[in-house]
Scaffold this motif. Sequence first.
Motif, PDB file in Angstrom:
ATOM      1  N   PHE A  36       0.828  -1.205   0.000  1.00 18.88           N
ATOM      2  CA  PHE A  36       0.000   0.000   0.000  1.00 18.88           C
ATOM      3  C   PHE A  36       0.861   1.254   0.000  1.00 18.88           C
ATOM      4  O   PHE A  36       1.961   1.269   0.543  1.00 18.88           O
ATOM      5  CB  PHE A  36      -0.897   0.024   1.251  1.00 18.88           C
ATOM      6  N   MET A  37       0.297   2.325  -0.560  1.00 19.45           N
ATOM      7  CA  MET A  37       0.886   3.646  -0.412  1.00 19.45           C
ATOM      8  C   MET A  37       0.901   3.974   1.082  1.00 19.45           C
ATOM      9  O   MET A  37       0.100   3.427   1.842  1.00 19.45           O
ATOM     10  CB  MET A  37       0.055   4.696  -1.160  1.00 19.45           C
ATOM     11  N   THR A  41      -5.631   3.132   1.725  1.00 19.32           N
ATOM     12  CA  THR A  41      -6.782   2.721   2.519  1.00 19.32           C
ATOM     13  C   THR A  41      -7.165   1.286   2.180  1.00 19.32           C
ATOM     14  O   THR A  41      -6.952   0.813   1.053  1.00 19.32           O
ATOM     15  CB  THR A  41      -7.997   3.643   2.286  1.00 19.32           C
ATOM     16  N   TYR A  42      -7.740   0.607   3.180  1.00 17.15           N
ATOM     17  CA  TYR A  42      -8.181  -0.776   3.021  1.00 17.15           C
ATOM     18  C   TYR A  42      -9.536  -0.934   3.685  1.00 17.15           C
ATOM     19  O   TYR A  42      -9.695  -0.655   4.875  1.00 17.15           O
ATOM     20  CB  TYR A  42      -7.166  -1.746   3.637  1.00 17.15           C
ATOM     21  N   ASP A 118      -9.981  -1.994  -6.696  1.00 15.56           N
ATOM     22  CA  ASP A 118      -8.688  -1.430  -6.320  1.00 15.56           C
ATOM     23  C   ASP A 118      -8.366  -0.170  -7.122  1.00 15.56           C
ATOM     24  O   ASP A 118      -8.739  -0.053  -8.285  1.00 15.56           O
ATOM     25  CB  ASP A 118      -7.564  -2.448  -6.559  1.00 15.56           C
ATOM     26  N   GLU A 119      -7.656   0.727  -6.473  1.00 15.03           N
ATOM     27  CA  GLU A 119      -7.031   1.882  -7.120  1.00 15.03           C
ATOM     28  C   GLU A 119      -5.531   1.719  -6.910  1.00 15.03           C
ATOM     29  O   GLU A 119      -5.090   1.412  -5.790  1.00 15.03           O
ATOM     30  CB  GLU A 119      -7.508   3.197  -6.504  1.00 15.03           C
ATOM     31  N   TYR A 120      -4.747   1.884  -7.969  1.00 18.99           N
ATOM     32  CA  TYR A 120      -3.300   1.720  -7.914  1.00 18.99           C
ATOM     33  C   TYR A 120      -2.626   3.055  -8.207  1.00 18.99           C
ATOM     34  O   TYR A 120      -3.146   3.866  -8.979  1.00 18.99           O
ATOM     35  CB  TYR A 120      -2.827   0.709  -8.961  1.00 18.99           C
ATOM     36  N   ARG A 121      -1.452   3.236  -7.618  1.00 20.72           N
ATOM     37  CA  ARG A 121      -0.678   4.453  -7.881  1.00 20.72           C
ATOM     38  C   ARG A 121       0.804   4.094  -7.910  1.00 20.72           C
ATOM     39  O   ARG A 121       1.270   3.248  -7.137  1.00 20.72           O
ATOM     40  CB  ARG A 121      -0.971   5.481  -6.785  1.00 20.72           C
ATOM     41  N   ARG A 132      -8.097  -0.296  -1.459  1.00 17.61           N
ATOM     42  CA  ARG A 132      -8.733  -1.599  -1.711  1.00 17.61           C
ATOM     43  C   ARG A 132     -10.079  -1.572  -1.021  1.00 17.61           C
ATOM     44  O   ARG A 132     -10.162  -1.346   0.179  1.00 17.61           O
ATOM     45  CB  ARG A 132      -7.951  -2.773  -1.110  1.00 17.61           C
ATOM     46  N   LYS A 133     -11.140  -1.817  -1.784  1.00 22.24           N
ATOM     47  CA  LYS A 133     -12.492  -1.861  -1.224  1.00 22.24           C
ATOM     48  C   LYS A 133     -13.041  -3.262  -1.440  1.00 22.24           C
ATOM     49  O   LYS A 133     -13.298  -3.667  -2.574  1.00 22.24           O
ATOM     50  CB  LYS A 133     -13.384  -0.817  -1.886  1.00 22.24           C
ATOM     51  N   GLY A 134     -13.212  -3.990  -0.344  1.00 26.24           N
ATOM     52  CA  GLY A 134     -13.688  -5.358  -0.423  1.00 26.24           C
ATOM     53  C   GLY A 134     -15.184  -5.465  -0.273  1.00 26.24           C
ATOM     54  O   GLY A 134     -15.842  -4.590   0.298  1.00 26.24           O
ATOM     55  N   HIS A 135     -15.729  -6.562  -0.790  1.00 21.09           N
ATOM     56  CA  HIS A 135     -17.156  -6.840  -0.648  1.00 21.09           C
ATOM     57  C   HIS A 135     -17.371  -8.345  -0.630  1.00 21.09           C
ATOM     58  O   HIS A 135     -16.594  -9.111  -1.201  1.00 21.09           O
ATOM     59  CB  HIS A 135     -17.961  -6.181  -1.775  1.00 21.09           C
TER      60      HIS A 135
END
Length: 158
Positions: A36-37, A41-42, A118-121, A132-135
Amino acid sequence: MDAATRLLIEHECGKLPLLFAKYADNGDHAALAELFMTDGTYDRPFSPGYPFHGRDRIQAIFRDRPPILVRHLVTNVLVEVTGETTARGSSYLIMMSNHDHVTPPQKSNGIFVGGFDDEYRLDGDTWRFASRKGHLALHEGGAIPNFPPPSDEARGLS
């Protein structure tokens, strides 16, 4: 952007969900947090809507939980390059775990199917999760874990 650069970004970002699963399963919490950066956020699949902020808080989620035997199977990893230093993606996840014993082989307490958005940078020359947003979508056997909402302090907000 040329095709080779796009493919390289897709490849590097596509490895991140796989590494996340490997480190979570093997208990390598420090390596997991490094994916993670620093301001990443997770949002856990079992308690969406309460994201954890920053590497320290993300590492603490995994480090401070009771030992479990867990395996994550990651599929359908898709990455869309959105810029020279940004990308987004999604993946499906099947998780099986045993909270009573940590030495394999064991019977699973349940099968849970969900995924991540996910968003990556790009961080220097390393791609990382920005978020990372889980469901959770489906489950079979066992109860869905009921995590109480974490405090703002535990989430890295205070």
